[in-house]
Design an enzyme around this catalytic site. Structure first.
Site, PDB file in Angstrom:
ATOM      1  N   MET A  66     -15.687 -31.874-103.498  1.00  0.00           N
ATOM      2  CA  MET A  66     -14.828 -31.138-102.517  1.00  0.00           C
ATOM      3  C   MET A  66     -15.871 -29.664-102.256  1.00  0.00           C
ATOM      4  O   MET A  66     -16.815 -29.728-102.590  1.00  0.00           O
ATOM      5  CB  MET A  66     -13.677 -30.775-103.182  1.00  0.00           C
ATOM      6  CG  MET A  66     -12.859 -32.197-103.708  1.00  0.00           C
ATOM      7  SD  MET A  66     -12.174 -33.109-102.099  1.00  0.00           S
ATOM      8  CE  MET A  66     -10.782 -32.282-101.811  1.00  0.00           C
ATOM      9  N   CYS A  67     -15.156 -28.898-101.438  1.00  0.00           N
ATOM     10  CA  CYS A  67     -15.840 -27.891-101.460  1.00  0.00           C
ATOM     11  C   CYS A  67     -14.985 -26.589-101.616  1.00  0.00           C
ATOM     12  O   CYS A  67     -13.645 -26.676-101.964  1.00  0.00           O
ATOM     13  CB  CYS A  67     -15.928 -27.867 -99.801  1.00  0.00           C
ATOM     14  SG  CYS A  67     -16.906 -29.426 -99.133  1.00  0.00           S
ATOM     15  N   GLU A  68     -15.405 -25.421-101.135  1.00  0.00           N
ATOM     16  CA  GLU A  68     -14.251 -24.112-101.263  1.00  0.00           C
ATOM     17  C   GLU A  68     -14.731 -23.365 -99.866  1.00  0.00           C
ATOM     18  O   GLU A  68     -15.474 -23.260 -99.525  1.00  0.00           O
ATOM     19  CB  GLU A  68     -14.600 -23.385-102.547  1.00  0.00           C
ATOM     20  CG  GLU A  68     -14.381 -24.044-103.837  1.00  0.00           C
ATOM     21  CD  GLU A  68     -13.731 -23.289-104.788  1.00  0.00           C
ATOM     22  OE1 GLU A  68     -13.348 -22.220-104.473  1.00  0.00           O
ATOM     23  OE2 GLU A  68     -13.839 -23.775-106.068  1.00  0.00           O
TER      24      GLU A  68
ATOM     25  N   ILE B  72     -18.331 -23.153 -99.142  1.00  0.00           N
ATOM     26  CA  ILE B  72     -19.692 -23.792-100.197  1.00  0.00           C
ATOM     27  C   ILE B  72     -19.221 -25.040-100.212  1.00  0.00           C
ATOM     28  O   ILE B  72     -18.115 -25.694-100.474  1.00  0.00           O
ATOM     29  CB  ILE B  72     -19.748 -22.945-101.119  1.00  0.00           C
ATOM     30  CG1 ILE B  72     -18.314 -22.823-101.995  1.00  0.00           C
ATOM     31  CG2 ILE B  72     -20.468 -21.683-100.980  1.00  0.00           C
ATOM     32  CD1 ILE B  72     -18.602 -22.269-103.507  1.00  0.00           C
TER      33      ILE B  72
ATOM     34  N   ASN C 212     -12.240 -28.290 -96.032  1.00  0.00           N
ATOM     35  CA  ASN C 212     -12.417 -28.876 -97.458  1.00  0.00           C
ATOM     36  C   ASN C 212     -11.504 -29.925 -97.659  1.00  0.00           C
ATOM     37  O   ASN C 212     -10.283 -29.874 -97.039  1.00  0.00           O
ATOM     38  CB  ASN C 212     -12.048 -27.541 -98.272  1.00  0.00           C
ATOM     39  CG  ASN C 212     -11.260 -27.959 -99.778  1.00  0.00           C
ATOM     40  OD1 ASN C 212     -11.227 -29.131 -99.798  1.00  0.00           O
ATOM     41  ND2 ASN C 212     -11.131 -27.172-100.497  1.00  0.00           N
TER      42      ASN C 212
END
Lengths: 254, 254
Positions: A1-3, A78, A108
């Site tokens: 996953m991402c932020e 990110i 995300n």
């Protein structure tokens, strides 16, 4: 996953404090080391800094952290890649021009069974599900609004109406902005906070930094920050519920 | 007016040397202090650094000068504004997505009587004649090629065919790239040089820097640099004649 990280403000504001916290999650306090990016709006224009390197090691991230660019709307991301390899074209945020406006987006989550997303007008450059979903959203918006609307708020409300179709394909947390409006759509994880006078102090969770917003602001400033997970430990962040959205315009919830 | 810089290479190459020379013309050895920008292609993606500040004073330009980003295609521009105020949205290069490819453009010159340029598909974000001309070019390309061609060379040749219509409106020196091809269209001032083995030394005109390309390259490297005015004093640059163009693909003239 991402932020994800977003900011919406009524006066040009720098995001160095929040970005410093996010950066640590890009390979240091968090596993999101597959690139990062940030888009700042200034006037009608925007500029994006991005790097497929981990944000905690990136020279460009260091510049952005220390060089205060003041903006009323910012989106940052990110990445911990799932669909699509680690390379520049797969690095968020993505920007496209619509009716002479720069529209910026970051996602995300992860989607499956998206073969039915077949945008024509806008096409992805990279091979992420995220950019494909963005192109599809913009295509649908162009189909719905055949001429540019005077007010962009209905366009963002329509994007929020479309988002559940993407959420149905997996996890879809999204930030979308035109520099004035900022839409936050939540699939599972998205938090926000609006700071206004009287301003207090805040300390980051991911790195030992405290800021006194009182010293950095004027009494009329309204600054909303949106993040996947709260960035500060001594403030009350609101969680956006699953399938819900918040639309901000220059810092204020509308 | 402005100054243009382009690079086309068969291996990812950094442009720090040439960019160092150009930067000096952005408020130091030249009057082009109304902003600057540079776009690097890496894989299918590209990233742009831009700043409405003079390049000789810009923190971001300093980073780009010292942080070698290796690319097969680069376009850079330093601006001395005429049409449109000094602000981010009026800063070159401009990029738009066409058929899932990033297309980047910069213009040196000034156009008049351009009210007949009425692009629909792509619309300018800022208020320069340059960005309007870019949107018009892309619109005309989309009209001509209704589906994405397998080979992009004919698209660039078509852009070169359209360019005289813009030149007829004033001065139109242009660089246009998709990351693989680089089109240089000359209205009055555009020079190019292809460097290949055996490599020699070169010294910049605008700042006291000498480079030994022998040490920086491998024998198979082919690197073409295009600039408004020659950047080095001890090499033979070719001038592109008025109304003519050169199309490069990964360093080689095609």
């Amino acid at each position: 996953m991402c932020e994800l990280l977003g900011m919406s403000a009524n006066v040009p504001t720098d995001i160095c404090f929040s970005f410093s916290g996010l950066l640590e999650r890009g390979g240091n306090t968090g596993p999101h080391k597959d690139g990062w990016g940030i888009t700042f709006y200034e006037g009608k224009g925007c500029r994006t800094f991005k790097d497929p390197l981990p944000s905690c090691e990136s020279e460009i991230a260091k510049l952005v952290k220390h060089y205060p660019i003041k903006s009323c709307s910012v989106i940052s991301h990110i990445r911990q890649g799932n669909r699509g390899e680690v390379c520049l074209e797969n690095t968020h945020p993505f920007t496209r021009e619509l009716w002479g406006k720069e529209i910026t987006y970051a996602h995300n989550g992860q989607l499956s069974d998206y073969d039915d997303l077949q945008p024509e007008f806008y096409q992805p450059v990279g091979d992420t599900d995220s950019e494909l979903a963005f192109c599809w959203l913009l295509d649908e918006i162009r189909k719905k609004f055949t001429v540019k609307p005077q007010d962009m708020a209905p366009v963002f409300l329509y994007a929020a109406q479309l988002a559940p179709q993407l959420k149905a394909k997996g996890v879809f947390n999204m930030l979308l902005t035109d520099g004035e409006h900022l839409l936050a759509y939540c699939s599972n994880n998205l938090h926000w906070i609006t700071r206004r006078a009287p301003f207090g102090k805040a300390s980051l969770i991911d790195v030992d930094v405290i800021i006194d917003f009182q010293k950095e602001t004027t009494p009329n400033d309204v600054v909303t920050v949106i993040a996947t997970r709260p960035l500060t430990e001594n403030e009350d962040w609101h969680k956006i519920e699953e399938g819900e959205f918040k639309l901000f315009k220059l810092g204020e919830l509308i």
